[in-house]
Design a protein around this motif. Structure first.
Motif, PDB file in Angstrom:
ATOM      1  N   MET A 166       0.994  -1.291  -0.149  1.00 15.33           N
ATOM      2  CA  MET A 166      -0.195   0.250  -0.005  1.00 15.33           C
ATOM      3  C   MET A 166       0.741   1.160  -0.247  1.00 15.33           C
ATOM      4  SD  MET A 166      -2.481  -1.608  -0.080  1.00 15.33           S
ATOM      5  CE  MET A 166      -4.221   0.015  -0.714  1.00 15.33           C
ATOM      6  N   MET A 167       1.780   1.364   0.856  1.00 15.88           N
ATOM      7  CA  MET A 167       3.061   2.327   0.843  1.00 15.88           C
ATOM      8  C   MET A 167       3.127   2.968  -0.165  1.00 15.88           C
ATOM      9  SD  MET A 167       3.928   4.662   2.828  1.00 15.88           S
ATOM     10  CE  MET A 167       2.887   3.787   4.662  1.00 15.88           C
ATOM     11  N   ALA A 168       3.901   1.565  -1.482  1.00 15.84           N
ATOM     12  CA  ALA A 168       3.932   2.131  -2.997  1.00 15.84           C
ATOM     13  C   ALA A 168       3.612   2.315  -3.720  1.00 15.84           C
ATOM     14  CB  ALA A 168       4.549   0.384  -3.396  1.00 15.84           C
ATOM     15  N   VAL A 169       1.638   2.787  -3.428  1.00 14.71           N
ATOM     16  CA  VAL A 169       0.670   2.892  -4.243  1.00 14.71           C
ATOM     17  C   VAL A 169       0.209   4.367  -3.000  1.00 14.71           C
ATOM     18  CG1 VAL A 169       0.277   1.479  -5.814  1.00 14.71           C
ATOM     19  CG2 VAL A 169      -0.639   2.162  -3.774  1.00 14.71           C
ATOM     20  N   GLY A 170       1.485   5.092  -2.340  1.00 17.00           N
ATOM     21  CA  GLY A 170       0.609   6.427  -2.004  1.00 17.00           C
ATOM     22  C   GLY A 170      -0.374   6.321  -0.412  1.00 17.00           C
ATOM     23  N   ILE A 171      -0.173   5.334   0.202  1.00 20.28           N
ATOM     24  CA  ILE A 171      -1.758   4.515   1.064  1.00 20.28           C
ATOM     25  C   ILE A 171      -0.958   4.489   1.881  1.00 20.28           C
ATOM     26  CG2 ILE A 171      -3.995   3.072   0.954  1.00 20.28           C
ATOM     27  CD1 ILE A 171      -3.778   3.089  -2.082  1.00 20.28           C
ATOM     28  N   ARG A 172      -1.421   4.527   3.308  1.00 14.31           N
ATOM     29  CA  ARG A 172      -1.021   4.238   4.508  1.00 14.31           C
ATOM     30  C   ARG A 172      -2.340   2.805   4.809  1.00 14.31           C
ATOM     31  NH1 ARG A 172      -0.064   8.717   8.111  1.00 14.31           N
ATOM     32  NH2 ARG A 172       1.461   7.668   7.714  1.00 14.31           N
ATOM     33  N   LEU A 173      -1.824   1.708   5.463  1.00 18.92           N
ATOM     34  CA  LEU A 173      -2.303   0.445   6.154  1.00 18.92           C
ATOM     35  C   LEU A 173      -2.869   1.152   7.284  1.00 18.92           C
ATOM     36  CD1 LEU A 173      -3.833  -1.917   5.759  1.00 18.92           C
ATOM     37  CD2 LEU A 173      -1.728  -2.983   6.710  1.00 18.92           C
ATOM     38  N   VAL A 174      -3.715   1.804   8.276  1.00 16.87           N
ATOM     39  CA  VAL A 174      -4.477   1.680   9.590  1.00 16.87           C
ATOM     40  C   VAL A 174      -3.868   0.712  10.290  1.00 16.87           C
ATOM     41  CG1 VAL A 174      -6.349   2.821  10.481  1.00 16.87           C
ATOM     42  CG2 VAL A 174      -4.882   4.354   8.388  1.00 16.87           C
ATOM     43  N   ASP A 175      -5.103  -0.482   9.859  1.00 13.60           N
ATOM     44  CA  ASP A 175      -5.315  -1.475  10.859  1.00 13.60           C
ATOM     45  C   ASP A 175      -6.653  -2.887   8.928  1.00 13.60           C
ATOM     46  OD1 ASP A 175      -8.215  -0.909  10.045  1.00 13.60           O
ATOM     47  OD2 ASP A 175      -8.009   0.296  11.554  1.00 13.60           O
ATOM     48  N   PHE A 176      -5.928  -3.713  10.187  1.00  6.93           N
ATOM     49  CA  PHE A 176      -7.063  -4.436   9.177  1.00  6.93           C
ATOM     50  C   PHE A 176      -7.449  -5.542  10.203  1.00  6.93           C
ATOM     51  CE2 PHE A 176      -4.337  -8.134   8.518  1.00  6.93           C
ATOM     52  CZ  PHE A 176      -3.014  -7.079   8.734  1.00  6.93           C
ATOM     53  N   LYS A 177      -8.718  -6.427   9.303  1.00 11.63           N
ATOM     54  CA  LYS A 177      -9.293  -7.906  10.084  1.00 11.63           C
ATOM     55  C   LYS A 177      -8.865  -8.893   8.731  1.00 11.63           C
ATOM     56  CE  LYS A 177     -12.862  -9.679   9.175  1.00 11.63           C
ATOM     57  NZ  LYS A 177     -13.490  -9.861   7.763  1.00 11.63           N
TER      58      LYS A 177
END
Ligand code: UDP
Length: 253
Positions: A166-177
């Protein structure tokens, strides 16, 4: 047209008997639900996007040696998966405070956490999926201590992989399930990542603007959910050619 045997229908997916023993067909619906299904809507094309996105993440995980249930995508809305015994826990990994953690502990959304935090929720709609501890899990026999160790290790590997992608496409992974299942190889059991990984089950924030690109768009009425998921798919290069062309459920050729 033969009808496939339905094994289970959930809020966003249907499981059908697979073509071979030990397999299932996972069908992605367009339904979106939140707040334990109190809020419900049908979002055109969401199932198609989540089928593609889950395929993308699960394939990536398989390729780096993190075992998942994913075998192959069958069509726009269906994928072939390995049947497993789902452990009745939702495993949540958090990198930044948000959602229920922010509400429970009074931490502002977006606050970085000192390290990834793994939480478990007991899967029970009637109880609203309550937060549970390892003590509850061991005492009630939902998973063994070995399973717990393996679950944490799987969850953290998924976190590192997804965060990087996600970081590579400018997105922050905040959390997940994630959900985890057991499979048996002879006398041995091992754990695999099951269910789905998609913007339905992750919090994804644009790195620059903080714009929500996940199910919070639906939960909090922040705009068009399908636009948000399409943006994630576009950035990852997994945009389906025609998200509107959907195959019908439970029909077999
Ligand atoms: N989540 C999920 N299914 C659930 C509950 C949570 O996929 O039934 C995901 C949710 O999308 C988020 C993470 O798990 O990425 C943590 O959710 P949280 O506990 O903050 O719950 P919420 O704020 O949705 O009540």
């Amino acid at each position: 047209m033969a009808r496939r045997k339905k094994i289970y229908e959930g809020k966003a997916k249907i499981l059908y008997e697979g073509p071979e023993p030990g397999t299932l067909v996972q069908y992605f619906k367009d339904d979106a639900t939140a707040f334990n299904a109190e809020k419900h809507d049908v979002i055109d094309g969401k199932g198609v996007l989540n089928n593609r996105l889950s395929e993308f993440f699960m394939t990536g995980l398989n390729n780096i040696g993190v075992p998942t249930h994913f075998i192959r995508r069958l069509n726009m809305r269906e994928q072939l998966v390995r049947a497993c015994e789902i452990i009745p826990l939702e495993v949540v990994v958090r990198n930044f405070a948000a959602g229920s953690m922010s509400r429970r502990l009074g931490i502002d959304e977006g606050t970085p956490l000192p390290r990834p935090i793994v939480e478990y929720y007991f899967k029970d709609d009637k109880l609203g999926d309550p937060l549970v501890t390892e003590e509850h899990i061991a005492a009630f026999g939902w998973a063994s201590q070995q399973d717990l160790d393996d679950m944490v290790s799987l969850a953290l590997r998924v976190n590192d992989f997804l965060s990087g992608v996600m970081m590579a496409v400018g997105i922050r992974l905040v959390d997940f399930k994630i959900e985890i299942g057991r499979v048996y190889d002879g006398d041995f059991q091992r754990l695999i990542v099951a269910d789905e990984i998609s913007p339905d089950s992750c919090r994804l924030w644009d790195l620059q603007t903080g714009q929500r690109l996940d199910k919070d768009v639906f939960r909090r009425d922040l705009g068009d959910l399908s636009d948000a998921y399409t943006e994630v798919a576009r950035r990852l290069g997994v945009m389906p050619k025609n998200a509107a062309t959907a195959t019908k459920p439970h029909l077999i050729n």
